[in-house]
Write a protein that holds these residues in place. Structure first.
Motif, PDB file in Angstrom:
ATOM      1  N   CYS A  69      39.158  51.249 -29.015  1.00 17.52           N
ATOM      2  CA  CYS A  69      37.755  51.366 -28.602  1.00 17.52           C
ATOM      3  C   CYS A  69      36.815  51.341 -29.804  1.00 17.52           C
ATOM      4  O   CYS A  69      35.806  50.627 -29.796  1.00 17.52           O
ATOM      5  CB  CYS A  69      37.546  52.640 -27.793  1.00 17.52           C
ATOM      6  SG  CYS A  69      35.865  52.808 -27.152  1.00 17.52           S
TER       7      CYS A  69
ATOM      8  N   ALA B 120      36.187  49.912 -21.811  1.00 19.25           N
ATOM      9  CA  ALA B 120      36.256  51.280 -21.286  1.00 19.25           C
ATOM     10  C   ALA B 120      36.618  51.282 -19.802  1.00 19.25           C
ATOM     11  O   ALA B 120      37.397  52.131 -19.350  1.00 19.25           O
ATOM     12  CB  ALA B 120      34.927  52.004 -21.511  1.00 19.25           C
ATOM     13  N   ILE B 121      36.090  50.337 -19.060  1.00 16.27           N
ATOM     14  CA  ILE B 121      36.447  50.225 -17.640  1.00 16.27           C
ATOM     15  C   ILE B 121      37.933  49.887 -17.509  1.00 16.27           C
ATOM     16  O   ILE B 121      38.630  50.424 -16.642  1.00 16.27           O
ATOM     17  CB  ILE B 121      35.556  49.189 -16.931  1.00 16.27           C
ATOM     18  CG1 ILE B 121      34.112  49.711 -16.868  1.00 16.27           C
ATOM     19  CG2 ILE B 121      36.076  48.875 -15.530  1.00 16.27           C
ATOM     20  CD1 ILE B 121      33.095  48.682 -16.421  1.00 16.27           C
TER      21      ILE B 121
ATOM     22  N   GLY C 118      39.767  53.026 -17.975  1.00 18.93           N
ATOM     23  CA  GLY C 118      39.656  53.831 -16.755  1.00 18.93           C
ATOM     24  C   GLY C 118      40.589  53.334 -15.668  1.00 18.93           C
ATOM     25  O   GLY C 118      41.236  54.133 -14.968  1.00 18.93           O
TER      26      GLY C 118
ATOM     27  N   LEU D 105      38.109  43.784 -20.414  1.00 20.08           N
ATOM     28  CA  LEU D 105      38.631  44.664 -19.364  1.00 20.08           C
ATOM     29  C   LEU D 105      40.155  44.561 -19.307  1.00 20.08           C
ATOM     30  O   LEU D 105      40.857  45.575 -19.262  1.00 20.08           O
ATOM     31  CB  LEU D 105      38.012  44.288 -18.013  1.00 20.08           C
ATOM     32  CG  LEU D 105      38.353  45.244 -16.885  1.00 20.08           C
ATOM     33  CD1 LEU D 105      37.101  45.512 -16.053  1.00 20.08           C
ATOM     34  CD2 LEU D 105      39.428  44.679 -16.002  1.00 20.08           C
TER      35      LEU D 105
ATOM     36  N   GLU E 255      37.838  58.897 -17.949  1.00 23.09           N
ATOM     37  CA  GLU E 255      38.335  57.979 -18.978  1.00 23.09           C
ATOM     38  C   GLU E 255      37.261  56.962 -19.359  1.00 23.09           C
ATOM     39  O   GLU E 255      36.976  56.744 -20.539  1.00 23.09           O
ATOM     40  CB  GLU E 255      39.582  57.258 -18.444  1.00 23.09           C
ATOM     41  CG  GLU E 255      40.491  56.735 -19.490  1.00 23.09           C
ATOM     42  CD  GLU E 255      41.321  57.813 -20.163  1.00 23.09           C
ATOM     43  OE1 GLU E 255      41.515  57.684 -21.384  1.00 23.09           O
ATOM     44  OE2 GLU E 255      41.781  58.772 -19.509  1.00 23.09           O
ATOM     45  N   THR E 256      36.656  56.350 -18.356  1.00 26.07           N
ATOM     46  CA  THR E 256      35.661  55.303 -18.596  1.00 26.07           C
ATOM     47  C   THR E 256      34.440  55.847 -19.319  1.00 26.07           C
ATOM     48  O   THR E 256      34.003  55.289 -20.326  1.00 26.07           O
ATOM     49  CB  THR E 256      35.240  54.648 -17.262  1.00 26.07           C
ATOM     50  OG1 THR E 256      36.401  54.109 -16.625  1.00 26.07           O
ATOM     51  CG2 THR E 256      34.239  53.542 -17.484  1.00 26.07           C
TER      52      THR E 256
END
Length: 194
Positions: free
Chosen positions: A17, A33-34, A37, A104, A149-150
């Motif tokens: 990240c 980040a998605i 998640g 993603l 998480e996201t």
């Protein structure tokens, strides 16, 4: 709350990240980040479905997933180390970003590369989630895990996509990439051998 604390602890996703935020920018990092998640939700759902128990019954399956996941992280680390001296490709209008679907997918695969997450969720769920929990509450639990998480990684991405961290990265790119590559390879080895 317990999951949020676990999400905040540094690991492979944290390293990926930070580097993505610095090199690809904030918008791309949101998609990453998605993906993280979705990976957390996937492992949580698998743990609720009994995957952690399956890992106990068929340890070779868990070992195979650890080795494959660890190898993926080692490969990412190797690529970072190998390309550490390559200058960052900057355009006049900002960073050249990978597409959102690719980011993603990269986030999902990076997160899925750590099957220990399923064991973590399995251990928590065994003690905290009763067997007769309604399906709606289980769906809500998975949604909260996805959001934790996201949102955490969106905050991390925002902080590291700002101009000062990016400028620092550009000045020290070779050493930072080698440090991050080494950390990812270490996490990969730890996952594969742990």
């Amino acid at each position: 709350m317990l999951h949020l604390l676990a999400a905040m602890s540094p690991g492979p996703s944290f390293v990926v990240c930070i580097r993505t935020a610095i090199t690809q920018g904030f918008k791309t990092s949101i998609a990453l980040a998605i993906g993280f998640g979705l990976g957390a939700a996937l492992w949580a759902a698998a743990a609720l479905a009994g995957l952690a128990l399956l890992f106990e019954l068929v340890p070779s399956l868990f070992t195979a997933l650890k080795v494959i996941g660890g190898a993926f992280l080692i490969w990412i680390g190797f690529q970072m180390w190998r390309n550490a001296r390559t200058p960052l490709d900057m355009q006049a209008n900002g960073l050249t970003a990978m597409s959102a679907p690719r980011a993603l997918r990269y986030g999902l695969i990076t997160f899925a590369a750590n099957p220990k997450t399923a064991v973590f969720f399995g251990a928590i769920f065994v003690g905290l989630v009763p067997n007769d929990t309604p399906l709606g509450l289980l769906a809500l639990l998975i949604t909260v895990i996805f959001l934790n998480e996201t949102l955490w990684y969106i905050v991390v991405a925002r902080l590291f996509s700002l101009p000062r961290p990016r400028a620092l990265y550009i000045r020290a790119k070779t050493w930072i990439d080698r440090a991050f590559g080494t950390m990812l390879a270490f996490f990969g080895l730890k996952i594969a051998l742990g």
